[in-house]
Design an enzyme around this catalytic site. Structure first.
Site, PDB file in Angstrom:
ATOM      1  N   LYS A   1       0.872  -1.183   0.000  1.00 37.43           N
ATOM      2  CA  LYS A   1       0.000   0.000   0.000  1.00 37.43           C
ATOM      3  C   LYS A   1       0.901   1.223   0.000  1.00 37.43           C
ATOM      4  CE  LYS A   1      -4.476   0.975   0.476  1.00 37.43           C
ATOM      5  NZ  LYS A   1      -5.627   0.233  -0.060  1.00 37.43           N
TER       6      LYS A   1
ATOM      7  N   GLY B   1     -23.303   4.353   4.398  1.00 30.43           N
ATOM      8  CA  GLY B   1     -22.501   4.781   3.258  1.00 30.43           C
ATOM      9  C   GLY B   1     -23.130   4.307   1.967  1.00 30.43           C
TER      10      GLY B   1
ATOM     11  N   GLY C   1     -22.047   5.256  -1.221  1.00 32.36           N
ATOM     12  CA  GLY C   1     -21.164   5.660  -2.317  1.00 32.36           C
ATOM     13  C   GLY C   1     -21.075   4.555  -3.349  1.00 32.36           C
TER      14      GLY C   1
ATOM     15  N   VAL D   1     -19.571   1.679  -3.385  1.00 31.24           N
ATOM     16  CA  VAL D   1     -19.813   0.312  -2.920  1.00 31.24           C
ATOM     17  C   VAL D   1     -21.207   0.185  -2.288  1.00 31.24           C
ATOM     18  CG1 VAL D   1     -19.056  -1.466  -1.299  1.00 31.24           C
ATOM     19  CG2 VAL D   1     -17.366  -0.155  -2.582  1.00 31.24           C
TER      20      VAL D   1
HETATM   21  P1  NAD Z   1     -17.138   6.309  -1.706  1.00 36.38           P
HETATM   22  O1  NAD Z   1     -16.329   7.509  -1.354  1.00 36.38           O
HETATM   23  O2  NAD Z   1     -17.681   6.149  -3.078  1.00 36.38           O
HETATM   24  O3  NAD Z   1     -18.393   6.196  -0.708  1.00 36.38           O
HETATM   25  C1  NAD Z   1     -18.271   6.321   0.669  1.00 36.38           C
HETATM   26  C2  NAD Z   1     -19.564   6.969   1.143  1.00 36.38           C
HETATM   27  O4  NAD Z   1     -19.578   6.939   2.569  1.00 36.38           O
HETATM   28  C3  NAD Z   1     -19.701   8.433   0.714  1.00 36.38           C
HETATM   29  O5  NAD Z   1     -20.960   8.632   0.100  1.00 36.38           O
HETATM   30  C4  NAD Z   1     -19.578   9.203   2.035  1.00 36.38           C
HETATM   31  O6  NAD Z   1     -20.351  10.394   2.047  1.00 36.38           O
HETATM   32  C5  NAD Z   1     -20.117   8.186   3.014  1.00 36.38           C
HETATM   33  N1  NAD Z   1     -19.738   8.378   4.416  1.00 36.38           N
HETATM   34  C6  NAD Z   1     -18.571   8.832   4.927  1.00 36.38           C
HETATM   35  N2  NAD Z   1     -18.634   8.861   6.274  1.00 36.38           N
HETATM   36  C7  NAD Z   1     -19.878   8.409   6.611  1.00 36.38           C
HETATM   37  C8  NAD Z   1     -20.538   8.195   7.843  1.00 36.38           C
HETATM   38  N3  NAD Z   1     -19.964   8.480   8.993  1.00 36.38           N
HETATM   39  N4  NAD Z   1     -21.814   7.736   7.814  1.00 36.38           N
HETATM   40  C9  NAD Z   1     -22.423   7.454   6.651  1.00 36.38           C
HETATM   41  N5  NAD Z   1     -21.822   7.635   5.441  1.00 36.38           N
HETATM   42  C10 NAD Z   1     -20.577   8.113   5.430  1.00 36.38           C
HETATM   43  O7  NAD Z   1     -16.225   5.063  -1.275  1.00 36.38           O
HETATM   44  P2  NAD Z   1     -16.398   3.540  -1.704  1.00 36.38           P
HETATM   45  O8  NAD Z   1     -15.504   3.257  -2.835  1.00 36.38           O
HETATM   46  O9  NAD Z   1     -17.854   3.252  -1.790  1.00 36.38           O
HETATM   47  O10 NAD Z   1     -15.777   2.794  -0.446  1.00 36.38           O
HETATM   48  C11 NAD Z   1     -16.510   2.602   0.741  1.00 36.38           C
HETATM   49  C12 NAD Z   1     -15.683   1.776   1.716  1.00 36.38           C
HETATM   50  O11 NAD Z   1     -15.364   0.514   1.123  1.00 36.38           O
HETATM   51  C13 NAD Z   1     -14.337   2.397   2.108  1.00 36.38           C
HETATM   52  O12 NAD Z   1     -14.059   2.030   3.451  1.00 36.38           O
HETATM   53  C14 NAD Z   1     -13.342   1.710   1.188  1.00 36.38           C
HETATM   54  O13 NAD Z   1     -12.038   1.681   1.752  1.00 36.38           O
HETATM   55  C15 NAD Z   1     -13.951   0.320   1.136  1.00 36.38           C
HETATM   56  N6  NAD Z   1     -13.586  -0.443  -0.056  1.00 36.38           N
HETATM   57  C16 NAD Z   1     -13.879   0.037  -1.291  1.00 36.38           C
HETATM   58  C17 NAD Z   1     -13.552  -0.726  -2.415  1.00 36.38           C
HETATM   59  C18 NAD Z   1     -13.900  -0.251  -3.805  1.00 36.38           C
HETATM   60  O14 NAD Z   1     -13.795  -1.072  -4.727  1.00 36.38           O
HETATM   61  N7  NAD Z   1     -14.322   0.984  -3.999  1.00 36.38           N
HETATM   62  C19 NAD Z   1     -12.914  -1.973  -2.266  1.00 36.38           C
HETATM   63  C20 NAD Z   1     -12.637  -2.454  -0.985  1.00 36.38           C
HETATM   64  C21 NAD Z   1     -12.982  -1.668   0.125  1.00 36.38           C
END
Ligand code: NAD
Length: 354
Positions: free
Chosen positions: A81, A182, A184, A186
């Site tokens: 990382k 969340g 977003g 995912v």
């Molecule tokens: P993203 O930024 O698209 O979405 C995250 C969402 O969470 C955002 O809409 C944000 O406003 C919201 N958020 C932040 N703090 C919050 C809270 N306290 N309460 C409610 N909502 C909150 O990110 P993502 O790509 O969807 O990733 C989400 C999680 O999954 C992260 O922890 C990331 O590390 C993990 N992850 C993502 C992937 C991927 O392929 N994108 C893969 C493995 C792990």
């Protein structure tokens, strides 16, 4: 001064490199935890840290997590990382990304990078101008790679279905109540897949408009971010932040299952047992959220080794996530160890650390 290697987050990482480039202003840490199974693969985070030690902690913990994630996903990759220490304004220049690409290139393939928080596809394309040790680049339709979010969501959806069958004895999620933190890339994807199967959804996001938009599209309810962990439901699915499963967070839960995509959900190692003692089934985060890394790794192996690039191969491998979870839960029941400990031990065995 305490020796660096006695720090709690240092786990005999094979390489921890501090990169400084005064010309572009780049300060970064690249950590490679293990190359036992292949090059250390894992994304680059671009983040403003209050303290440099927080950046080091992130690099060490996240790179170890990638070793475990890649091993459990059956990928021929180790774990690494990178974190780029952003300034307060989050200034990201082409020079800075070029200097970062040079640093990755200088490691000669020990580390393969991709997107993470704060780094998008366009940034990775800029990094790729200086090094070939990159994944998560734009791809054509029908090919492995590109935005990992939908693939991660697919794995989580399948993992939730497996958890519901295992814990609640139901072969469908129709009418099963899932609270999603969340919405977003995912969390929104998980919500859409579950809605198609008739699950009852409660959504929450600090971006309340975003949660409301998806809720109205899917006929779901919303609650404010401070209430989502206390919603009475069958499944709590964390898809926002890490470290939410601490003493206070776990005490608030009113669910049978925790299964979601956020990385590092357990605030401390013992919180897996706290969950188990409450009778809550936990899907270890790095096992259930491997869909995205499966996709970008196949993209990388396609480009560098001519392996199949077909998206169906990605789907086939993501479909194996439930089997892995079931194996972990069954071993947890046999051994009386919590699922996170079982998963850690399996991963450590695969990377030759047990
Ligand atoms: P993203 O930024 O698209 O979405 C995250 C969402 O969470 C955002 O809409 C944000 O406003 C919201 N958020 C932040 N703090 C919050 C809270 N306290 N309460 C409610 N909502 C909150 O990110 P993502 O790509 O969807 O990733 C989400 C999680 O999954 C992260 O922890 C990331 O590390 C993990 N992850 C993502 C992937 C991927 O392929 N994108 C893969 C493995 C792990």
């Amino acid at each position: 001064m305490t020796a660096f290697w006695t720090e709690p987050d240092y786990d005999d990482h094979e390489l921890v490199e501090l990169v400084r480039d005064p010309h572009s202003g780049l300060t970064a840490i690249i950590a490679v935890h293990s190359t036992h199974l292949g090059p250390g693969a894992g994304g680059t985070r671009f983040w403003h840290y209050a303290e440099p030690k927080d950046a080091m902690r992130d690099a060490l913990r996240l790179s170890r997590g990638m070793s475990y994630k890649n091993a459990m996903a059956g990928l021929p990759m180790g774990g690494g990382k990178a974190v780029i220490l952003a300034d307060e304004d989050g200034t990201k220049t082409p020079d800075l990304l070029a200097a970062f690409g040079d640093a990755v290139e200088a490691l000669g393939g020990k580390y393969v990078t991709a997107e993470d928080v704060g780094i998008g596809e366009a940034d990775m394309s800029a990094v790729a101008e200086r090094t070939s040790y990159v994944s998560g680049l734009p791809v054509e339709d029908g090919q492995a790679g590109g935005d990992p979010g939908p693939f991660t969501a697919m794995g989580i959806y399948l993992g939730i279905k497996a958890a519901v069958a295992h814990k609640l004895g139901k072969d469908s999620v129709e009418g099963v109540h899932v609270a999603i933190q969340g919405t977003g890339s995912v969390g929104g994807g998980v919500a859409r897949l579950l809605a198609k199967d008739g699950a009852k959804l409660t959504l929450s996001d600090i971006d309340e408009d975003r949660a409301a938009r998806i809720a109205s599209e899917l006929g779901a309810d919303t609650v404010s971010p401070d209430r989502i962990m206390g919603v009475a439901c069958d499944v709590f699915s964390p898809n926002a932040l890490g470290a939410i499963l601490d003493d206070e967070g776990i005490a608030r839960l009113d669910c049978a299952i925790v299964a979601g995509g956020a990385n590092n959900q357990l605030a401390r190692a013992h919180h897996g047992k706290v969950l188990a003692d409450r009778g809550i089934l936990y899907a270890p985060d790095y096992v259930i959220n491997a869909g995205g890394i499966i996709s970008v790794t196949l993209e990388y192996l396609c480009r560098t080794e001519g392996q199949p690039c077909d998206i169906n191969e990605v789907r086939k491998r993501i479909a194996q996530i439930p089997e892995r979870l079931i194996e972990i839960w069954q071993e947890s029941e046999r051994s009386d160890l919590s699922p996170d400990v079982v998963a850690d031990r399996m991963a450590q065995e695969r990377i030759g650390r047990r």
